[in-house]
Design an enzyme around this catalytic site. Sequence first.
Site, PDB file in Angstrom:
ATOM      1  N   LEU A 135      13.479 -36.413  41.763  1.00  0.00           N
ATOM      2  CA  LEU A 135      14.752 -35.697  41.789  1.00  0.00           C
ATOM      3  C   LEU A 135      15.823 -36.461  41.018  1.00  0.00           C
ATOM      4  O   LEU A 135      16.099 -37.629  41.316  1.00  0.00           O
ATOM      5  CB  LEU A 135      15.220 -35.500  43.237  1.00  0.00           C
ATOM      6  CG  LEU A 135      14.284 -34.718  44.155  1.00  0.00           C
ATOM      7  CD1 LEU A 135      14.550 -35.067  45.599  1.00  0.00           C
ATOM      8  CD2 LEU A 135      14.446 -33.221  43.936  1.00  0.00           C
ATOM      9  N   ASP A 136      16.422 -35.804  40.030  1.00  0.00           N
ATOM     10  CA  ASP A 136      17.608 -36.365  39.387  1.00  0.00           C
ATOM     11  C   ASP A 136      18.749 -36.379  40.400  1.00  0.00           C
ATOM     12  O   ASP A 136      18.729 -35.605  41.376  1.00  0.00           O
ATOM     13  CB  ASP A 136      17.964 -35.504  38.168  1.00  0.00           C
ATOM     14  CG  ASP A 136      19.280 -35.907  37.547  1.00  0.00           C
ATOM     15  OD1 ASP A 136      19.447 -37.100  37.259  1.00  0.00           O
ATOM     16  OD2 ASP A 136      20.148 -35.026  37.371  1.00  0.00           O
ATOM     17  N   LYS A 137      19.740 -37.235  40.182  1.00  0.00           N
ATOM     18  CA  LYS A 137      20.847 -37.324  41.142  1.00  0.00           C
ATOM     19  C   LYS A 137      21.975 -36.348  40.840  1.00  0.00           C
ATOM     20  O   LYS A 137      22.212 -35.396  41.581  1.00  0.00           O
ATOM     21  CB  LYS A 137      21.408 -38.755  41.189  1.00  0.00           C
ATOM     22  CG  LYS A 137      22.556 -38.919  42.190  1.00  0.00           C
ATOM     23  CD  LYS A 137      23.115 -40.328  42.179  1.00  0.00           C
ATOM     24  CE  LYS A 137      24.026 -40.581  40.989  1.00  0.00           C
ATOM     25  NZ  LYS A 137      25.309 -39.836  41.064  1.00  0.00           N
ATOM     26  N   THR A 138      22.673 -36.568  39.730  1.00  0.00           N
ATOM     27  CA  THR A 138      23.891 -35.804  39.441  1.00  0.00           C
ATOM     28  C   THR A 138      23.573 -34.354  39.112  1.00  0.00           C
ATOM     29  O   THR A 138      22.811 -34.067  38.183  1.00  0.00           O
ATOM     30  CB  THR A 138      24.655 -36.436  38.264  1.00  0.00           C
ATOM     31  OG1 THR A 138      24.909 -37.805  38.552  1.00  0.00           O
ATOM     32  CG2 THR A 138      25.967 -35.705  38.024  1.00  0.00           C
ATOM     33  N   VAL A 189      12.641 -32.473  39.022  1.00  0.00           N
ATOM     34  CA  VAL A 189      13.764 -31.566  39.229  1.00  0.00           C
ATOM     35  C   VAL A 189      15.003 -32.186  38.602  1.00  0.00           C
ATOM     36  O   VAL A 189      15.369 -33.316  38.934  1.00  0.00           O
ATOM     37  CB  VAL A 189      14.015 -31.306  40.730  1.00  0.00           C
ATOM     38  CG1 VAL A 189      15.101 -30.241  40.913  1.00  0.00           C
ATOM     39  CG2 VAL A 189      12.736 -30.887  41.429  1.00  0.00           C
TER      40      VAL A 189
END
Length: 410
Positions: free
Chosen positions: A101-104, A286
């Site tokens: 999972l990407d953060k921003t 994602v």
Amino acid sequence: KAAQHTKAPIERLVDRIAGVFVPIVLALSLLTLVGWLVAGAGPSFAISAAVAVLVIACPCALGLATPTALVAGSGRGAQLGVLIRGPQVLEAAQRIDTVLLDKTGTVTTGEITVESVSGGTDEERRWVGSVEAASEHPIARAIATQYEGGPAVVGFVAEAGVGASGEVAGHQVHVGKAGDLVDDQLAAAITQAETRGLTPVVATIDGRPAIVVTVGDTVKPTSAVAIQELRDLGLVPVLLTGDRAATAQAVAATAGISDVISDVSPEGKVVAVRDRQAAGHRVAMVGDGINDAAALAQADLGIAMGTGTDAAREAADITIVNSDLRSVAVAIALARRTWRTIKQNLWWAFGYNVAAIPLAMSGRLSPMIAGAAMAFSSVLVVSNSLRLRAFKPANVESHRVEAPRSSQPV
């Protein structure tokens, strides 16, 4: 429409099987006719048995088994805000065991604001705003909005995962990740930002670290629920971000993620995906930004948030229209249900023919009864597929009710 008119790998396999199955059935029908005539049966009975073999073995159910489930599954996905690029995606999604999972913009809202600024004069801060105004990165847009009205930037260059630079008022300005060459005041600002789960951005002027801009956004109110739903599906969520370790850990703690890979470049995200794949995992990625596009393409399953960049959506296999992280779990659960429906349909279609053809060859079925049985098998397959239209994941109701917003910035 494009997704529903594309054939999945399993459907092409069924087509090849049908290509062999039909000649075999024709041969069995001819064998039935000749066999009964040789056995002394009348021509009428022999022809009736041969025709019954042809009718009962008509591979309608076999041909309907996969496409009807794919149409129903992808259509239901669209209703739930999950756009599936093609049927091969459903086949890939049901085997996923790890989700990066990407953060921003993925775990967090992506609505970035400037929390504090340390160092530099007002004029120097406007220079930073001038450089950031030429960038499309969400952090850059937030800083540019805070410090408008600066001189024009010359020779602007943006490096993915590194930062942006250019010449402003005769000075070379670079804005990017926090480095090690900062004075005590700026180092304290960086430490304080990371302790609060915020992101420090350092601006250097003529090679001298001069300003620390602290920015942050908020973890989406549904992210923690989404992470738990992914775990309930047997998936391992991993936070993958270019932020420094302290900031990444703070976000992960808020969202309930235990595995964190931090301080990675866009190329590093691709490497992270490859490393997991090399270890034998089926990986979903994602993300929403241009920095995620290569990793989305490398992953076994790429999932883009609908509010992300065009590059991310083009590289992805699934687009989450509502940008709700819970829809990732919905997409994977729907893929698994669709795949299970396809296998049920194929089991029935093959099992029906295996059991019915010997019965027809024995002369115990009239062509009329065989026709009715064949039609029933097709209706059964279509009805089983249509049950996907009523698919309701456990969190459908929570999609409709907005959870309270967290007040903790990250």
